[in-house]
Design a protein around this motif. Structure first.
Motif, PDB file in Angstrom:
ATOM      1  N   THR A  81      15.913 -55.495  13.643  1.00 17.82           N
ATOM      2  CA  THR A  81      15.601 -54.213  13.680  1.00 17.82           C
ATOM      3  C   THR A  81      16.032 -53.451  12.383  1.00 17.82           C
ATOM      4  OG1 THR A  81      15.509 -54.362  16.060  1.00 17.82           O
ATOM      5  CG2 THR A  81      15.753 -52.116  15.138  1.00 17.82           C
ATOM      6  N   PHE A  82      17.403 -53.616  12.124  1.00 16.23           N
ATOM      7  CA  PHE A  82      17.882 -52.939  11.176  1.00 16.23           C
ATOM      8  C   PHE A  82      17.346 -53.247   9.653  1.00 16.23           C
ATOM      9  CE2 PHE A  82      21.331 -52.875  14.131  1.00 16.23           C
ATOM     10  CZ  PHE A  82      21.551 -51.593  14.394  1.00 16.23           C
ATOM     11  N   LEU A  83      17.055 -54.667   9.423  1.00 15.20           N
ATOM     12  CA  LEU A  83      16.292 -55.172   8.235  1.00 15.20           C
ATOM     13  C   LEU A  83      15.041 -54.553   8.139  1.00 15.20           C
ATOM     14  CD1 LEU A  83      17.664 -59.013   8.301  1.00 15.20           C
ATOM     15  CD2 LEU A  83      18.323 -57.190   6.777  1.00 15.20           C
ATOM     16  N   GLU A  84      14.314 -54.331   9.147  1.00 10.53           N
ATOM     17  CA  GLU A  84      12.930 -53.911   9.268  1.00 10.53           C
ATOM     18  C   GLU A  84      12.928 -52.599   8.580  1.00 10.53           C
ATOM     19  OE1 GLU A  84       8.843 -53.817   9.386  1.00 10.53           O
ATOM     20  OE2 GLU A  84      10.190 -55.593  10.095  1.00 10.53           O
ATOM     21  N   ALA A  85      13.858 -51.556   9.053  1.00 11.39           N
ATOM     22  CA  ALA A  85      14.021 -50.455   8.525  1.00 11.39           C
ATOM     23  C   ALA A  85      14.243 -50.154   7.124  1.00 11.39           C
ATOM     24  CB  ALA A  85      15.173 -49.617   9.187  1.00 11.39           C
ATOM     25  N   LEU A  86      15.081 -51.249   6.503  1.00  9.68           N
ATOM     26  CA  LEU A  86      15.296 -51.403   5.283  1.00  9.68           C
ATOM     27  C   LEU A  86      14.374 -51.972   4.195  1.00  9.68           C
ATOM     28  CD1 LEU A  86      19.262 -52.088   5.283  1.00  9.68           C
ATOM     29  CD2 LEU A  86      18.205 -49.676   4.757  1.00  9.68           C
ATOM     30  N   THR A  87      13.508 -52.919   4.968  1.00  2.54           N
ATOM     31  CA  THR A  87      12.252 -53.312   4.051  1.00  2.54           C
ATOM     32  C   THR A  87      10.960 -52.651   4.130  1.00  2.54           C
ATOM     33  OG1 THR A  87      11.919 -54.942   5.961  1.00  2.54           O
ATOM     34  CG2 THR A  87      13.419 -55.542   4.275  1.00  2.54           C
TER      35      THR A  87
END
Length: 383
Positions: A81-87
């Motif tokens: 979920t966090f990586l999705e926001a940054l990518t």
């Protein structure tokens, strides 16, 4: 096979026990990013100026997980979920750094990244920061340090200015024995060359003329000697070896070379031409530590068919690496496009070793051995 539609962002895990200098190293990367847009997932704020980032509008590139250890606070799906926001494309990031808590289990973070189903990320390596002056006492307090070093891709032996030369060499040898094939880099104040971890982003000049304040603006400060980030010694602790060939690589010999790559060879990047093994594609190669991945890409019309590789490491024999790669080039007896060369079936069999490192889907979490080092990364490639 169709290549990924969007570039993959490398995710680097920065680990180390309390006081080792992780935050100092991260701040150094942010100050010396050379135009590279860095996203940060961090749970120990330390000296990173989160408030300043918020004021300047940069907080969208930083994810705080609050109190507790990152690897204990989230499971793989939550980290996604966090990586999705940054990518997401609007973030326009080039690399993501996860600064783990001083009490984190870095192998669990690696497990989560390799098990992630996010198609926009690529494992960028585990960097373990070690305090040279406190190494012995840290091992006594935290015997799990030995396990952490065993799964590292790069070890930064930090604060080496606080020990004498003889002690520094003894520590390097001890750390190298524990970390196996990982490259070991000495550093002072966390100053390592950012190119060890990521490639500089080249952007049009106008992009930097009208923009918000960046991490670099926020964290830029002059060191007492006035040479922060520009010291020649940043490049002295590692070597870079370039290799180019207009003769296709023999896939069987090339994989033997990669499987036996020497200790200290941290990164390999570039493209490989396997000639008759796959006439339609060039193969992008990404290797960090013992992790290896190929991504096929169709040859562009008129593109010159070359193998172009860059190898980065510490304590490596550059001449031997170049000679080893040269020996991987296919000769006439091995090339299906040469008279009297290998038959197509033999060439296809030779490509099997390459294709097992081509990943279309993320591996399942249970494929990993939580107690292994090289097995941790190789399991991902073989799943």
């Amino acid at each position: 096979m169709t290549p990924p539609r969007t570039p993959q962002i490398p995710v680097v895990v920065l680990a180390g026990f309390l006081g080792s200098g992780k935050t100092t190293l991260l701040n150094h990367l942010l100050r010396n990013r050379a135009g590279t847009r860095i996203g940060v997932i961090v749970n120990d704020f330390g000296a990173i100026e989160i408030d300043a980032m918020t004021v300047s509008g940069q907080v969208g590139s930083t994810v705080s997980l609050g109190n507790g250890c990152l690897c204990c606070a989230v499971d793989a799906s939550e980290l996604d979920t966090f990586l999705e926001a940054l990518t997401r494309p609007s973030a326009r990031l080039d690399v993501i750094v996860i600064e783990a808590s001083g009490l984190a289990e870095p192998q669990e973070l690696v497990r989560m990244l390799l098990a992630s189903d996010n198609p926009h990320i690529l494992y960028g390596g585990l960097v373990e920061v070690v305090d040279a002056a406190e190494f012995g006492r840290t091992r006594q307090r935290h015997p799990e340090l030995d396990r952490h070093l065993a799964v590292a891709d790069l070890v930064v032996l930090n604060k080496t200015d606080r020990v004498g030369e003889a002690e520094r060499e003894r520590l390097r040898a001890a750390v190298a024995e524990l970390s196996g094939p990982a490259a070991v880099i000495s550093a002072v104040h966390g100053r390592i060359d950012p190119e060890l971890l990521f490639d500089p982003a080249l952007r049009p000049d106008h992009e930097d003329k009208v923009r918000q304040l960046t991490f670099e603006d926020l964290l830029r400060e002059e060191a007492p000697d006035g040479h922060e980030g520009h010291d020649d010694h940043l490049h002295a602790s590692y070597e870079s070896v370039d290799f180019t060939s207009d003769i296709p690589m023999d896939p069987r010999r090339f994989m033997e070379f990669l499987d036996s790559r020497p200790d200290g060879l941290y990164r390999i990047k570039g493209f490989a031409d396997f000639g008759a093994g796959d006439r339609d594609n060039t193969y992008a190669l990404h290797a960090v530590g013992r992790f290896l991945r190929f991504v096929p890409r169709p040859w562009a019309r008129g593109e010159q068919r070359l193998t172009q590789l860059v190898m980065i490491g510490a304590g490596i024999d550059a001449a031997a690496l170049s000679a080893g790669l040269a020996a991987c080039r296919a000769d006439g007896a091995e090339r299906a496009d040469e008279p009297g060369g290998a038959d197509a079936a033999d060439v296809e069999r030779a490509m099997w070793g390459v294709l097992r490192y081509v990943q279309e889907q993320a591996p399942e979490p249970e494929a990993f051995d939580a107690h292994g080092s090289a097995d941790l990364r190789e399991a991902a490639a073989e799943a």
